[in-house]
Design a protein around this motif. Structure first.
Motif, mmCIF file in Angstrom:
data_model
loop_
_atom_site.group_PDB
_atom_site.id
_atom_site.type_symbol
_atom_site.label_atom_id
_atom_site.label_comp_id
_atom_site.label_asym_id
_atom_site.label_seq_id
_atom_site.Cartn_x
_atom_site.Cartn_y
_atom_site.Cartn_z
ATOM 1 N N UNK A 17 0.861 -1.269 -0.049
ATOM 2 C CA UNK A 17 -0.011 -0.008 0.117
ATOM 3 C C UNK A 17 0.924 1.195 -0.006
ATOM 4 N N UNK A 18 1.966 1.120 0.651
ATOM 5 C CA UNK A 18 2.898 2.425 0.747
ATOM 6 C C UNK A 18 3.032 3.101 -0.482
ATOM 7 N N UNK A 19 3.578 2.361 -1.506
ATOM 8 C CA UNK A 19 3.906 2.999 -2.917
ATOM 9 C C UNK A 19 2.588 3.586 -3.372
ATOM 10 N N UNK A 20 1.667 3.241 -3.159
ATOM 11 C CA UNK A 20 0.203 3.902 -3.771
ATOM 12 C C UNK A 20 0.064 5.377 -3.083
ATOM 13 N N UNK A 21 0.306 5.185 -1.727
ATOM 14 C CA UNK A 21 0.309 6.483 -0.907
ATOM 15 C C UNK A 21 1.348 7.470 -1.218
ATOM 16 N N UNK A 22 2.709 7.113 -1.703
ATOM 17 C CA UNK A 22 3.833 8.018 -2.218
ATOM 18 C C UNK A 22 3.377 8.722 -3.558
ATOM 19 N N UNK A 23 2.868 7.760 -4.329
ATOM 20 C CA UNK A 23 2.457 7.974 -5.693
ATOM 21 C C UNK A 23 1.540 9.263 -5.873
ATOM 22 N N UNK A 24 0.507 9.226 -4.913
ATOM 23 C CA UNK A 24 -0.215 10.445 -4.808
ATOM 24 C C UNK A 24 -0.800 10.524 -3.417
ATOM 25 N N UNK A 25 0.154 11.400 -2.779
ATOM 26 C CA UNK A 25 -0.383 11.834 -1.411
ATOM 27 C C UNK A 25 -1.424 12.525 -1.066
ATOM 28 N N UNK A 26 -1.923 13.284 -2.202
ATOM 29 C CA UNK A 26 -2.979 14.267 -1.722
ATOM 30 C C UNK A 26 -4.107 13.609 -2.162
ATOM 31 N N UNK A 27 -4.378 12.639 -3.147
ATOM 32 C CA UNK A 27 -5.520 12.087 -3.364
ATOM 33 C C UNK A 27 -5.843 10.930 -2.521
ATOM 34 N N UNK A 28 -7.159 10.645 -2.188
ATOM 35 C CA UNK A 28 -7.535 9.954 -1.083
ATOM 36 C C UNK A 28 -6.933 8.299 -1.609
ATOM 37 N N UNK A 29 -6.651 7.688 -0.735
ATOM 38 C CA UNK A 29 -6.059 6.274 -1.031
ATOM 39 C C UNK A 29 -7.241 5.321 -1.388
ATOM 40 N N UNK A 30 -8.340 5.393 -0.868
ATOM 41 C CA UNK A 30 -9.706 4.726 -1.014
ATOM 42 C C UNK A 30 -10.487 5.336 -2.177
ATOM 43 N N UNK A 31 -10.845 4.676 -2.963
ATOM 44 C CA UNK A 31 -11.830 5.231 -4.185
ATOM 45 C C UNK A 31 -12.762 4.352 -4.487
#
Length: 74
Positions: free
Chosen positions: A52-66
C-alpha cells in the motif's frame, strides 16, 4: 535464516497482479483495516502495508480509498 538461491527460505513471492488486487481491495472497503484485509487474503499485515505504501507515495494528496476499479467480490 538459511538462504537458498539468494532468497531467504520461507519468503513468499506474490504475483504483481495479486498485489495490485490486494491494494485495490483495501481501497474499496470503507472502514476496513489493513489487518482485516490481510487476514482475508492470508498475507501478513506488514506485507500488505508494504504494498500500500507506494500507492500513498505516488499520490499523497489523492485519497487512497476510491470507489472506482474495485475488484469483483466472489
Amino acid at each position: 535464516m538459511v538462504h537458498e538461491y539468494g532468497v531467504p527460505v520461507g519468503v513468499k513471492h506474490y504475483p504483481a497482479e495479486f498485489k495490485a488486487d490486494a491494494v485495490a481491495l483495501y481501497r474499496c472497503r470503507p472502514g476496513a483495516t489493513i489487518k482485516s484485509v490481510a487476514g482475508d487474503l492470508g498475507v501478513k499485515t506488514e506485507t500488505l502495508r508494504n504494498w500500500i505504501r507506494p500507492a500513498r507515495r505516488a499520490s499523497p494528496r489523492r485519497p487512497l480509498r476510491t470507489a472506482g476499479r474495485c475488484p469483483d467480490r466472489r
